[in-house]
Design an enzyme around this catalytic site. Structure first.
Site, PDB file in Angstrom:
ATOM      1  N   ASN A 108       0.861  -1.183   0.000  1.00  0.00           N
ATOM      2  CA  ASN A 108       0.000   0.000   0.000  1.00  0.00           C
ATOM      3  C   ASN A 108       0.890   1.222   0.000  1.00  0.00           C
ATOM      4  O   ASN A 108       1.969   1.212   0.596  1.00  0.00           O
ATOM      5  CB  ASN A 108      -0.886  -0.004   1.249  1.00  0.00           C
ATOM      6  CG  ASN A 108      -1.972   1.076   1.218  1.00  0.00           C
ATOM      7  OD1 ASN A 108      -2.204   1.709   0.189  1.00  0.00           O
ATOM      8  ND2 ASN A 108      -2.632   1.268   2.348  1.00  0.00           N
ATOM      9  N   THR A 109       0.428   2.270  -0.653  1.00  0.00           N
ATOM     10  CA  THR A 109       1.163   3.524  -0.602  1.00  0.00           C
ATOM     11  C   THR A 109       0.378   4.539   0.207  1.00  0.00           C
ATOM     12  O   THR A 109      -0.831   4.687   0.034  1.00  0.00           O
ATOM     13  CB  THR A 109       1.525   4.035  -2.011  1.00  0.00           C
ATOM     14  OG1 THR A 109       2.124   5.318  -1.887  1.00  0.00           O
ATOM     15  CG2 THR A 109       0.327   4.116  -2.927  1.00  0.00           C
ATOM     16  N   HIS A 110       1.100   5.201   1.129  1.00  0.00           N
ATOM     17  CA  HIS A 110       0.482   6.116   2.090  1.00  0.00           C
ATOM     18  C   HIS A 110       1.146   7.490   1.956  1.00  0.00           C
ATOM     19  O   HIS A 110       2.384   7.563   1.927  1.00  0.00           O
ATOM     20  CB  HIS A 110       0.675   5.544   3.497  1.00  0.00           C
ATOM     21  CG  HIS A 110       0.185   6.462   4.570  1.00  0.00           C
ATOM     22  ND1 HIS A 110      -1.131   6.857   4.661  1.00  0.00           N
ATOM     23  CD2 HIS A 110       0.835   7.080   5.595  1.00  0.00           C
ATOM     24  CE1 HIS A 110      -1.267   7.668   5.695  1.00  0.00           C
ATOM     25  NE2 HIS A 110      -0.095   7.817   6.274  1.00  0.00           N
ATOM     26  N   ASP A 142      -0.299  -5.025   6.655  1.00  0.00           N
ATOM     27  CA  ASP A 142      -0.616  -5.932   7.763  1.00  0.00           C
ATOM     28  C   ASP A 142      -1.973  -5.535   8.325  1.00  0.00           C
ATOM     29  O   ASP A 142      -2.698  -4.746   7.712  1.00  0.00           O
ATOM     30  CB  ASP A 142       0.511  -5.944   8.813  1.00  0.00           C
ATOM     31  CG  ASP A 142       0.663  -4.614   9.531  1.00  0.00           C
ATOM     32  OD1 ASP A 142      -0.203  -3.721   9.353  1.00  0.00           O
ATOM     33  OD2 ASP A 142       1.645  -4.459  10.296  1.00  0.00           O
TER      34      ASP A 142
HETATM   35  C1  GAR Z   1      -2.315   8.788  -2.926  1.00  0.00           C
HETATM   36  O1  GAR Z   1      -1.637   9.907  -2.443  1.00  0.00           O
HETATM   37  C2  GAR Z   1      -2.294   7.675  -1.893  1.00  0.00           C
HETATM   38  O2  GAR Z   1      -1.149   7.628  -1.125  1.00  0.00           O
HETATM   39  C3  GAR Z   1      -3.476   8.046  -1.052  1.00  0.00           C
HETATM   40  O3  GAR Z   1      -4.444   8.457  -1.968  1.00  0.00           O
HETATM   41  C4  GAR Z   1      -3.813   9.060  -3.088  1.00  0.00           C
HETATM   42  C5  GAR Z   1      -4.385   8.426  -4.333  1.00  0.00           C
HETATM   43  O4  GAR Z   1      -4.044   9.147  -5.473  1.00  0.00           O
HETATM   44  N1  GAR Z   1      -3.903   6.917  -0.280  1.00  0.00           N
HETATM   45  C6  GAR Z   1      -4.351   6.996   0.953  1.00  0.00           C
HETATM   46  O5  GAR Z   1      -4.486   8.052   1.555  1.00  0.00           O
HETATM   47  C7  GAR Z   1      -4.716   5.660   1.571  1.00  0.00           C
HETATM   48  N2  GAR Z   1      -5.009   5.804   2.947  1.00  0.00           N
HETATM   49  P1  GAR Z   1      -4.373   8.565  -6.929  1.00  0.00           P
HETATM   50  O6  GAR Z   1      -5.812   8.032  -6.903  1.00  0.00           O
HETATM   51  O7  GAR Z   1      -4.249   9.740  -7.844  1.00  0.00           O
HETATM   52  O8  GAR Z   1      -3.377   7.483  -7.222  1.00  0.00           O
END
Ligand code: GAR
Length: 202
Positions: A108-110, A142
């Site tokens: 996941n990317t945060h 996790d």
């Molecule tokens: C991204 O910055 C990602 O890290 C975040 O939503 C954005 C999606 O951008 N995710 C979260 O906050 C998860 N908790 P995108 O739809 O343009 O890829």
């Protein structure tokens, strides 16, 4: 054979697009075999359709419980036999069934530097706290909220006149590069999770 990626999205899908663009080159070593979402009518799904990638939707409201939704999501993902599942702006926590099937191979990317500012509002919380640098974190999912072992991080400055939106946009530029580079390396070189430490090429 390129690694098979299933990408889950909830919104605009710019991180997904970065992976789709990278994966167009066979040397990248991974292909997006499906894109799933927890809602309809989002640009992330439209991006997949334009790229000719199959899509699916699993909405929590279509199931009698969160656990049923989680199991259904896991089944839909499993149908595409992924090597790696990438949550790219997926605004739901996956549960026990999902982690039972894909734990250890879901990232996941945060949009914050873990362990600071977990949760749904990383850019807002960083701005409110007054930090001078923030960034994005790629981690192996996790059962916690943004607590998994860290694969990669990227740092961006916080400017004095930033708004939540301007800061999040700057984070997303770094985030997309980090995601593309790290997912590519995971696909090509493999990886190992040892406690809290992730080693690429493992
Ligand atoms: C991204 O910055 C990602 O890290 C975040 O939503 C954005 C999606 O951008 N995710 C979260 O906050 C998860 N908790 P995108 O739809 O343009 O890829």
């Amino acid at each position: 054979m390129p690694a098979r990626l299933v990408v889950l999205v909830s919104g605009s899908g710019t991180n997904l697009q970065a992976i789709l663009d990278a994966a167009a080159d066979p040397a990248y070593g991974a292909q997006v075999v499906a894109v799933g979402a927890d809602r309809d009518d989002i640009e992330g799904l439209a991006r997949a359709e334009r790229a000719g990638v199959p899509t699916f939707v699993a909405k929590v409201s279509d199931y009698t419980s969160r656990e049923h939704w989680d199991r259904a999501l896991a089944d839909k993902v499993a149908a595409f036999e992924p090597d790696l599942v990438v949550l790219a702006g997926f605004m739901k926590l996956v549960g026990e069934s999902f982690l039972g099937a894909f734990g250890g191979r879901t990232v996941n990317t945060h949009p914050a530097l873990s362990p600071s500012f977990p949760g749904m509002h990383g850019p807002r919380d960083a701005l409110d706290y007054g930090v001078k640098v923030t960034g994005a974190t790629l981690f192996v999912v996790d059962a916690g909220v943004d607590t998994g072992a860290i694969v990669a991080q990227t740092v961006v400055p916080v400017e004095d006149d930033d708004t939540v939106e301007s800061l999040h946009e700057r984070i997303k530029v770094g985030e997309r590069s980090m995601l593309v580079e790290s997912v590519g390396r995971m696909a090509r070189e493999g990886f190992a999770v040892e406690g809290r430490r992730v080693r690429l090429g493992g």
